[in-house]
Design a protein around this motif. Structure first.
Motif: not given
Length: 231
Positions: A23-36
Motif C-alpha cells: 500500500p505505501v509503495r502504491l502511493c509513492e509510485v502514484a506521486a512519482e508517476v503523475v509528478a505531483v
C-alpha cells in the motif's frame, strides 16, 4: 500509450517491493508517476470515507484525515460523481466548494488537489487523491498517467483483499492504512443509542465534531469512554 504507462507503473511498483509495504509503495509510485507533490488512496462505501489505505507524505495523510473528518473533498466528490474532480487552485477556486476542507488543506501546503475514482467495472472502491504545492492544472500527460494509476490502485486493492476472510480487511491493507477503528466503534455506539444506521451515525459524529471545532477522533474517544451520548 496506455500500455506503456501501465508497464512503467508496474515496473516502479516491482522495483520497490522489497523496501516498502504494497500500500505505501502504491502511493509513492502514484506521486512519482503523475509528478505531483503527494498522493493518497482512500476507500469509501455508502458515499462516506471509510479508511485511508496509504499516503506518500504527512501532507497527503492530513488531506486524507481532513476528508475523513469533514466528509468533503476531492476524493469524496470523485467517488460520488464517478469521475475525476480537479481543483486547480484551492485559494481562488472558480466556484466555492469544500468550505470546511479548503482552508486547513491550504494551511498544510496543498494548493491544488485532484481526485480520481477507483473502480473495477461496476465496483466502486474509493478514490486516488493527488495534490501539488503550486496552483495549476495537470498536464494532459499527467491526467492520463493519473487515470492509469487509479486503475492500477483499484485492482491492487481488490487483489490484496481477495484472500481475506469475509467481513475482514486484508493484512496488507491494514498494515499500510490509517484505520479509524475508534471512530467506527463510536459510530456503532451512536447507532445503538439513537436507533439509526451506522452511516447516519457517522454523519452525526462528523457534524458534531465540526460544530464543536474538535477532531473527530476526540469526539469518538468521548463516545467510547461514555462521556458523550447521542440520544
Amino acid at each position: 500509450m496506455p500500455g506503456e504507462r501501465l508497464l512503467r507503473i508496474l515496473a516502479l511498483l516491482g522495483a520497490g517491493a522489497a523496501q516498502d509495504s504494497p500500500p505505501v509503495r502504491l502511493c509513492e509510485v502514484a506521486a512519482e508517476v503523475v509528478a505531483v507533490s503527494g498522493a493518497g488512496v482512500m476507500l469509501m462505501a455508502d458515499d462516506l470515507p471509510r479508511d485511508s489505505v496509504c499516503s506518500s507524505n504527512p501532507v497527503s495523510q492530513l488531506i486524507e484525515d481532513l476528508q475523513y473528518t469533514l466528509g468533503e473533498g476531492p476524493c469524496i466528490d470523485a467517488y460520488r460523481l464517478d469521475r475525476p474532480v480537479l481543483e486547480v487552485d484551492l485559494a481562488y477556486p472558480a466556484a466555492p466548494r469544500w468550505l470546511a476542507f479548503a482552508s486547513p488543506a491550504l494551511a498544510a501546503g496543498a494548493r491544488a488537489v485532484f481526485g480520481f475514482p477507483l473502480s473495477v467495472g461496476a465496483v466502486r472502491l474509493g478514490a486516488l487523491n493527488l495534490y501539488t504545492e503550486r496552483a495549476g492544472a495537470l498536464s494532459e500527460d499527467q491526467h492520463r498517467d493519473a487515470l492509469v494509476m487509479a486503475d492500477v490502485a483499484a485492482r491492487a486493492v481488490l487483489w490484496m483483499q481477495a484472500e481475506a476472510p469475509v467481513g475482514t480487511m486484508a493484512a496488507e491493507l491494514e498494515t499500510g492504512s490509517n484505520f479509524h477503528l475508534l471512530v467506527h466503534q463510536a459510530a456503532g455506539m451512536v447507532s445503538a443509542q439513537a436507533d439509526i444506521s451506522v452511516t447516519e451515525a457517522l454523519v452525526r459524529l462528523r457534524a458534531y465534531a465540526f460544530a464543536s471545532d474538535r477532531a473527530l477522533a476526540e469526539v469518538a474517544t468521548d463516545v467510547v469512554g461514555r462521556r458523550l451520548r447521542f440520544e
